[in-house]
Design an enzyme around this catalytic site. Sequence first.
Site, mmCIF file in Angstrom:
data_model
loop_
_atom_site.group_PDB
_atom_site.id
_atom_site.type_symbol
_atom_site.label_atom_id
_atom_site.label_comp_id
_atom_site.label_asym_id
_atom_site.label_seq_id
_atom_site.Cartn_x
_atom_site.Cartn_y
_atom_site.Cartn_z
ATOM 1 N N ASN A 217 -15.642 22.457 -20.032
ATOM 2 C CA ASN A 217 -16.528 23.562 -20.406
ATOM 3 C C ASN A 217 -16.128 24.013 -21.816
ATOM 4 O OD1 ASN A 217 -18.004 25.878 -20.649
ATOM 5 N ND2 ASN A 217 -16.940 27.013 -19.019
ATOM 6 N N LYS B 133 -17.577 26.033 -23.699
ATOM 7 C CA LYS B 133 -17.986 27.426 -23.980
ATOM 8 C C LYS B 133 -18.643 27.489 -25.361
ATOM 9 C CE LYS B 133 -14.470 28.957 -20.801
ATOM 10 N NZ LYS B 133 -13.538 29.990 -20.374
ATOM 11 N N HIS C 130 -20.620 31.350 -13.895
ATOM 12 C CA HIS C 130 -19.313 31.504 -14.527
ATOM 13 C C HIS C 130 -19.013 32.996 -14.690
ATOM 14 C CE1 HIS C 130 -16.085 31.315 -17.414
ATOM 15 N NE2 HIS C 130 -15.937 30.034 -17.103
ATOM 16 N N GLU D 22 -17.807 34.598 -17.017
ATOM 17 C CA GLU D 22 -18.221 35.166 -18.311
ATOM 18 C C GLU D 22 -19.709 35.522 -18.281
ATOM 19 O OE1 GLU D 22 -16.653 31.938 -20.652
ATOM 20 O OE2 GLU D 22 -14.632 32.565 -20.100
ATOM 21 N N GLU E 198 -12.646 29.652 -9.645
ATOM 22 C CA GLU E 198 -12.036 30.065 -10.906
ATOM 23 C C GLU E 198 -11.588 31.522 -10.796
ATOM 24 O OE1 GLU E 198 -13.434 27.390 -14.378
ATOM 25 O OE2 GLU E 198 -14.724 29.131 -14.269
ATOM 26 N N GLY F 47 -8.616 31.473 -19.290
ATOM 27 C CA GLY F 47 -8.272 31.713 -20.697
ATOM 28 C C GLY F 47 -7.006 32.538 -20.898
ATOM 29 N N SER G 109 -7.052 28.125 -16.819
ATOM 30 C CA SER G 109 -5.823 27.700 -17.502
ATOM 31 C C SER G 109 -5.265 26.396 -16.955
ATOM 32 C CB SER G 109 -4.763 28.810 -17.462
ATOM 33 O OG SER G 109 -5.227 29.939 -18.175
HETATM 34 P P1 PGA Z 1 -9.819 27.963 -19.237
HETATM 35 O O1 PGA Z 1 -11.338 28.182 -18.796
HETATM 36 O O2 PGA Z 1 -9.435 26.568 -18.845
HETATM 37 O O3 PGA Z 1 -9.817 28.179 -20.735
HETATM 38 O O4 PGA Z 1 -9.009 28.973 -18.517
HETATM 39 C C1 PGA Z 1 -11.832 27.634 -17.613
HETATM 40 C C2 PGA Z 1 -13.269 28.057 -17.433
HETATM 41 O O5 PGA Z 1 -13.594 29.196 -17.767
HETATM 42 O O6 PGA Z 1 -14.115 27.279 -16.961
#
Ligand code: PGA
Length: 255
Positions: A9, A11, A98, A100, A170, A176, A216
């Site tokens: 992803n 983003k 997601h 976000e 997640e 993140g 992460s």
């Molecule tokens: P990350 O994001 O690996 O940067 O923690 C994962 C995601 O949001 O899909």
Amino acid sequence: MRKKIIAANWKMNKTFSEATNLLKELKSGISKLPNNKAIVVIAPPFPYLSQAVNELNGLNNVFVAAQNCYSEEQGAFTGEVSAPMLQSLGVKDVIIGHSERRNYFKEDADFLLKKTICGLKNNLTPIFCIGETLQQRESNKHFETVKNQLEETLFKLDKTSFAQVIIAYEPVWAIGTGLNATPAQAQEMHNYIRFVVSEKYGSEIAQSTSILYGGSCNEKNASELFACKDVDGGLIGGASLSATSFLEIVKQMPQ
Ligand code: PGA
């Protein structure tokens, strides 16, 4: 069929030339991976989807996903991108729900369900994200939260539709932050998700649902996370922005 999947992803990252370079590096790296059995899914931003489909075309078990889609198929929805558009580009999957999107864009359960239905109708596989916040985990509400998220969205699908969905667990506190769920925490939750899926749709569907871990996940922790019985792969954010890191993660999927 339950599949092993590693999804990237990106983003809202990468300029056009950076995206071009990353796609080229991924193409050459993936084609050199010995005996890779995992499905690799790359989700770049919308403007690079067509290029990603063309660049990765011909690689075995490699697909392109969108990071989002709208809930309607067409019309006066300025700025939105529809599932039929994605499908017509050769995109195969779409990330829905997601955290976000839920937090920054206030996407609620009804909207996410509509997107899921629209995606499925247009032959896109939803990669549907669920997961609790730190506060929910600390107050011991993580199981309840995840179950509710399923009940108000995916569990409204009929069995045939549900069977086509990929779930991504997640935990919001891990996204993140550099603070991944431990393998024990991931396994416990994935096992619980499979249990509630089996209560709703039966054990055959539960056993064949792919449940990815995200938050992460990187080249240092992927192998122990992927070794968990109910973890079928990963949804990778930050570590998918470098071909070296991402390919290292793909290599850690047990054969
Ligand atoms: P990350 O994001 O690996 O940067 O923690 C994962 C995601 O949001 O899909």
